[in-house]
Design a protein around this motif. Sequence first.
Motif, mmCIF file in Angstrom:
data_model
loop_
_atom_site.group_PDB
_atom_site.id
_atom_site.type_symbol
_atom_site.label_atom_id
_atom_site.label_comp_id
_atom_site.label_asym_id
_atom_site.label_seq_id
_atom_site.Cartn_x
_atom_site.Cartn_y
_atom_site.Cartn_z
ATOM 1 N N GLY A 12 0.800 -1.200 0.000
ATOM 2 C CA GLY A 12 0.000 0.000 0.000
ATOM 3 C C GLY A 12 0.834 1.251 0.000
ATOM 4 N N ALA A 16 4.740 2.378 -1.260
ATOM 5 C CA ALA A 16 4.911 3.342 -2.350
ATOM 6 C C ALA A 16 5.836 4.470 -1.922
ATOM 7 C CB ALA A 16 3.551 3.898 -2.764
ATOM 8 N N VAL A 50 5.110 3.626 -8.352
ATOM 9 C CA VAL A 50 4.612 3.250 -7.036
ATOM 10 C C VAL A 50 4.375 1.749 -7.007
ATOM 11 C CG1 VAL A 50 3.510 5.470 -6.551
ATOM 12 C CG2 VAL A 50 2.202 3.656 -7.679
ATOM 13 N N GLN A 51 4.530 1.172 -5.840
ATOM 14 C CA GLN A 51 4.160 -0.225 -5.646
ATOM 15 C C GLN A 51 2.711 -0.261 -5.194
ATOM 16 O OE1 GLN A 51 6.766 -2.714 -3.246
ATOM 17 N NE2 GLN A 51 5.019 -3.949 -2.583
ATOM 18 N N THR A 52 1.879 -1.003 -5.937
ATOM 19 C CA THR A 52 0.448 -1.049 -5.616
ATOM 20 C C THR A 52 0.071 -2.237 -4.755
ATOM 21 O OG1 THR A 52 -0.094 -2.282 -7.632
ATOM 22 C CG2 THR A 52 -0.114 0.131 -7.767
ATOM 23 N N SER A 93 -5.295 -4.941 -8.974
ATOM 24 C CA SER A 93 -4.063 -4.155 -9.008
ATOM 25 C C SER A 93 -3.294 -4.190 -7.694
ATOM 26 C CB SER A 93 -4.381 -2.699 -9.372
ATOM 27 O OG SER A 93 -5.212 -2.110 -8.389
ATOM 28 N N THR A 94 -3.944 -4.601 -6.604
ATOM 29 C CA THR A 94 -3.259 -4.726 -5.321
ATOM 30 C C THR A 94 -2.689 -6.121 -5.118
ATOM 31 O OG1 THR A 94 -5.198 -5.453 -4.042
ATOM 32 C CG2 THR A 94 -4.913 -3.080 -4.359
ATOM 33 N N GLN A 301 2.001 -1.207 -16.028
ATOM 34 C CA GLN A 301 2.021 -2.026 -14.824
ATOM 35 C C GLN A 301 3.033 -3.155 -15.006
ATOM 36 O OE1 GLN A 301 -1.498 -2.824 -12.319
ATOM 37 N NE2 GLN A 301 -1.293 -4.943 -12.933
ATOM 38 N N TYR A 312 4.006 -3.035 -9.626
ATOM 39 C CA TYR A 312 4.354 -1.624 -9.716
ATOM 40 C C TYR A 312 3.588 -0.969 -10.867
ATOM 41 C CZ TYR A 312 8.354 -3.006 -6.841
ATOM 42 O OH TYR A 312 9.155 -3.513 -5.845
ATOM 43 N N ARG A 313 3.394 0.351 -10.744
ATOM 44 C CA ARG A 313 2.841 1.131 -11.844
ATOM 45 C C ARG A 313 3.693 2.387 -12.016
ATOM 46 N NH1 ARG A 313 -3.837 1.047 -11.693
ATOM 47 N NH2 ARG A 313 -4.036 -1.170 -12.221
#
Length: 317
Positions: A12, A16, A50-52, A93-94, A301, A312-313
Motif C-alpha cells: 500500500g 509506495a 509506485v508499488q500497488t 491491481s493490489t 504495470q 508496480y505502476r
Amino acid sequence: MAGRSTRARRGGGVAALMLAVAVVGLVACDGAKGRNRWLRDGETFMRDAVQTGRLADTELDESSGMVASVAEPGVFWSQNDSGNDEHLFAYDSTGRARGRVLVRGGKNRDWEALTTGPCAEGQCLVIGDVGDNLARRNDLTLYQIAEPPQTAVSVPVLRTLSLRYADAPHDVEAMYAGPDGTLWLVTKRPQRGSGGALRPVRVYEVPRTAWDGGEYTARVVDSLPVTPEKGKLHDWVTDASLSPLQPDGRRRVVLLTYGAVYVFDADPATGRPGALMARCTLPIREDTAESVAWLGDGRIQVGTEGTGGAIYRGRCP
C-alpha cells in the motif's frame, strides 16, 4: 523464473512512499558523483513509480505474463511458467486473488507468454507455451481460449496452434496481439550473428489466419534496438504489451526487460512495432521483472516473479 538456466526465487501507501524515497535517494547520491549506476545511457527512471501491492495467491509463484481483462476492468490474468499446472490466475491491481481457472486441453511445458486479442468468438486469451531456455524446441504451442469470468472453475481450449521458427529455435517470453489478431513474438536472450557480434532481439509474426491451419512456421520480420548481453540481465526481454489507442491515433508497444521498459511506436491496425520512443529504468531489482500490461490511463504495470511478487505502476517517458 524459467528465464535463466539456474532458477533463483526470490502494502500500500507505505511501500509506495518507501519506493519513491529510495529512487530519489539513489538519484541524489549518484548525482553527486556525476552519474547513476542504475541508469544506462539515454535512459531515465520510470516516472511516478509506485508499488500497488503484492500477489496474494501463494500458488502464483512463477508469474510469467500479465494481461488486463477486457471483460472485467480492474482484473488481471497471469500464469506460472515451466513445469507447473495448467491454471490461469486472476487478481486485481493490489494483488488480491480473484480466482483460479483450469485450462482444459492444455499442457504447461513452459507457459512464458500471455496476451489478449480478437477471435471468432469475440475476444480471446492466447497462452504461449514458447519458453525455451536452451533454444532446442521445435514443438512450441499456442492455446486460444475464451476469456473466462474470474469466478469460473475451468475453461476449454478453443484452438491449438503448433508453432516453430523458420531459422532456428529461440527462447521467447514476450508476445502480444495487434488489433487485427496478428501475434508478435520477440526473442529474449543474447544471440550472435555470423560475424560473432551480438545482435538485436528479433521479431516474429504470426497472422490471425495461422489458426485456421493448426500449424505455422514463423519468419523473422524485424529486429528492435535492444541487444541482450551474456551475463548482463538488463536487456533480456521478458514480456510485451500493446497500448490502447492513444490521443494521437497511434498505439505504443512496451517491451519489458529485467532492467527497463522500452516504448515503441506501433502500427494502429496490426500492432507491428516501429520507432523507439523512450526507455526507462525500472525501480526494482534486476532479475525479477517478468510481466507487463499497458493500462487505459497511459500507465505501465509491471509484475515481478516469486511468492508474493510485487506489482508496480509508472510512466515512460
